[in-house]
Design an enzyme around this catalytic site. Sequence first.
Site, PDB file in Angstrom:
ATOM      1  N   SER A 158       0.824  -1.200   0.000  1.00 57.92           N
ATOM      2  CA  SER A 158       0.000   0.000   0.000  1.00 57.92           C
ATOM      3  C   SER A 158       0.871   1.268   0.000  1.00 57.92           C
ATOM      4  CB  SER A 158      -0.962  -0.026   1.193  1.00 57.92           C
ATOM      5  OG  SER A 158      -1.907   1.018   1.106  1.00 57.92           O
ATOM      6  N   ASP A 182      -0.483  -4.120  -3.978  1.00 54.91           N
ATOM      7  CA  ASP A 182      -1.616  -3.205  -4.053  1.00 54.91           C
ATOM      8  C   ASP A 182      -1.223  -1.787  -3.628  1.00 54.91           C
ATOM      9  OD1 ASP A 182      -4.242  -3.153  -5.042  1.00 54.91           O
ATOM     10  OD2 ASP A 182      -5.046  -2.881  -3.049  1.00 54.91           O
ATOM     11  N   HIS A 252      -7.943  -5.174  -0.290  1.00 56.93           N
ATOM     12  CA  HIS A 252      -6.628  -4.531  -0.219  1.00 56.93           C
ATOM     13  C   HIS A 252      -5.609  -5.469   0.433  1.00 56.93           C
ATOM     14  CE1 HIS A 252      -4.164  -1.027  -0.628  1.00 56.93           C
ATOM     15  NE2 HIS A 252      -4.086  -0.736   0.660  1.00 56.93           N
TER      16      HIS A 252
END
Length: 451
Positions: A158, A182, A252
Amino acid sequence: MFLWQCLTLLLLITVQICKAQRCDEFTDLNFSHAIIGTILKIRLLLYTRDNGTCGTLMSHTNLSAHPQFNLSRPTTFIIHGYRPTGSPPMWLQSATELLLAKTDINVIVVDWNRGAANVNYFKAVENTRKAANNLTAFIEKMQKHGASLSSIHMIGVSLGAHISGFVGANLNGSIGRITALDPAGPQFIDKPPEDRLDSSDAQFVDVLHTDIDALGFREPLGHIDFYANGGTDQPGCPKTIFSGGSYFKCDHQRSVLLFLDSLNQMCASRAYPCSSYKDFLDGNCLSCDQFGAAGCPVFGYDITEWRDVLLRLGQTKTFYTTNAKSPFCMTDYKVDVMIWNEDERWGYITIKLHGNGEEAVATIDHKAAKFKKYTETKLLAQFDKDIQSVKKVSLKFSTGNVFKPKYKLRVLRIRLTNLERKERPLCRYDILLQENEEITFRPIPCKESNF
């Protein structure tokens, strides 16, 4: 007196043993810290095969203070993302253990929880640059002590993916590899390459997308970008907001679980280059000729086996699908169906493979397929497990029409080709399928003229 001396000696030995066994842990905060807001502090926790489950807090300035930190070994940095509740990532221990089981390296967990734990997401984004500058200085010190930048691998989750990119850019793209799981989308979408992760940030950048319609980044960012299940809704994740927090974070977080699964090597998820997920599901992107004998790339840690060809091909966008839980990998078959009904038929096919007491299921229902007389309809069937030796096959045809008369599908030939194993396709000829009724048969090797 003697007894007292013995007790004192025993106490000193115990204290020394406890000190020797002391493990440094990832910063554990709570939601109150996130509400108040945290000031950035970078802690580096070292793990090697000598201390695989016991972290050592590293000095940013005195590398010689850590004799187990061998700079002749490759070094992998793990960088977490936004932590709105302040809790440690649940996957950290598994990640370090699996990486060390895979290869003899230094694993450094970058603990920037003080800085990532903040209900103000914009503040955490602001801290990514500062965290990157801190890491850059540390890596430059590693380089002065003999470490090769090419041997450095950064795994960023992330916001951690963009931190990895900033570090790579600071070092002029010289680090060996960045794996971005991601990459965060909010505050990075529509930004120029210098303000986000970019393929120029390392010698090789591989990216996984699992939540492009919410927390993740939609567009390709690396030399190769994997879109698991199209990069959106992940199987097994909640579909409604009533599921609580997991509704927002499950897609996610799946990126990390998929990567850890690749380290387990329980099975392989082969991904296919394609312009869209729809075209992939329609079976229009099953060619792997451009990758040579190795075939299409397999997602995960070992993607570097395709590095040279990927660098030659340029940016490559690939798709694959997964199961709802580990093992996530599916088994892909190309299915060719030819009918001899006079009229066209539209519908869905469910296929089951049976063998050695196991059953694998593939339901091809993303859209109604068109079946036309003497015309081969090409389908992609993705099975939830791999049946090594297929003894029987079950087929079911449906139209989804509840109130209309039930149709029959007269199959002249069905051919199943395993896309992973180079073996002779399986065929069956002259089958009559009654709508919504399953038929089971023994397949036979296809005739040479059929493949």
